[in-house]
Design a protein around this motif. Structure first.
Motif, PDB file in Angstrom:
ATOM      1  N   LEU A   6      45.611  22.341  37.443  1.00 23.33           N
ATOM      2  CA  LEU A   6      45.461  23.766  37.219  1.00 23.33           C
ATOM      3  C   LEU A   6      44.347  24.291  38.107  1.00 23.33           C
ATOM      4  N   GLU A   7      44.655  25.244  38.981  1.00 24.08           N
ATOM      5  CA  GLU A   7      43.645  25.787  39.876  1.00 24.08           C
ATOM      6  C   GLU A   7      42.809  26.852  39.182  1.00 24.08           C
ATOM      7  N   HIS A   8      43.461  27.829  38.529  1.00 22.36           N
ATOM      8  CA  HIS A   8      42.708  28.881  37.857  1.00 22.36           C
ATOM      9  C   HIS A   8      43.539  29.576  36.787  1.00 22.36           C
ATOM     10  N   VAL A   9      42.841  30.269  35.921  1.00 19.42           N
ATOM     11  CA  VAL A   9      43.425  31.214  34.981  1.00 19.42           C
ATOM     12  C   VAL A   9      42.732  32.542  35.240  1.00 19.42           C
ATOM     13  N   ASN A  10      43.396  33.650  34.880  1.00 16.38           N
ATOM     14  CA  ASN A  10      42.871  34.971  35.176  1.00 16.38           C
ATOM     15  C   ASN A  10      42.820  35.783  33.888  1.00 16.38           C
ATOM     16  N   PHE A  11      41.642  36.291  33.550  1.00 11.42           N
ATOM     17  CA  PHE A  11      41.449  37.086  32.338  1.00 11.42           C
ATOM     18  C   PHE A  11      40.969  38.482  32.705  1.00 11.42           C
ATOM     19  N   THR A  12      41.387  39.475  31.945  1.00  9.55           N
ATOM     20  CA  THR A  12      40.832  40.816  32.053  1.00  9.55           C
ATOM     21  C   THR A  12      39.645  40.898  31.106  1.00  9.55           C
ATOM     22  N   VAL A  13      38.503  41.291  31.636  1.00  7.96           N
ATOM     23  CA  VAL A  13      37.263  41.369  30.857  1.00  7.96           C
ATOM     24  C   VAL A  13      36.615  42.732  31.084  1.00  7.96           C
ATOM     25  N   SER A  14      35.688  43.089  30.218  1.00 10.42           N
ATOM     26  CA  SER A  14      35.039  44.392  30.350  1.00 10.42           C
ATOM     27  C   SER A  14      33.966  44.392  31.441  1.00 10.42           C
TER      28      SER A  14
END
Length: 127
Positions: A6-14
């Motif tokens: 797994l290279e990365h995960v992407n989250f939306t953050v404030s």
């Protein structure tokens, strides 16, 4: 053939800068890249040499209210392996977060917590 990883995960953050700082303080990760991104947003890539977490903000993200455990395709938690579980938990608590769901079963000990973006983290140690 090389094993896939797994290279990365992407989250939306404030606040990507604030979350990046927390990930540095808790896990020793560093900012690999930061810059402008889709929808006039900003993204930080925070991690180590082989993998990272992408922290994205479009500027004014919606406040999610649905449960990821009840939503198809929902991200339920991210697990991070550390050497010293107790020291890492202390750092997280000192940052003002509550930990819970402690467990000790093969192959390791673990606990969970949620950050200010409602991202659930599982922190585990196999030592």
């Amino acid at each position: 053939m090389t094993e896939a990883f797994l290279e990365h995960v992407n989250f939306t953050v404030s606040d990507p800068a604030k979350t990046a700082q927390h990930l540095h303080d808790w896990f020793g990760w560093h900012i690999r890249w930061q810059g402008p991104s889709i929808y006039d947003g900003v993204t930080y890539h925070v991690g180590g040499s082989k993998s990272y977490v992408a922290l994205y903000s479009p500027g004014t993200p919606n406040k999610g209210s649905e449960s990821s455990y009840q939503t198809r395709g929902g991200m339920n938690h991210i697990a991070v392996v550390v050497d010293d579980l107790d020291a890492t938990e202390q750092k997280i608590k000192e940052s003002g977060y509550q930990t819970g769901n402690h467990a000790d079963y093969e192959p390791g000990r673990r606990f969970y917590f949620r950050d200010e973006n409602n991202i659930e983290f599982e922190v585990v140690s196999y030592t």
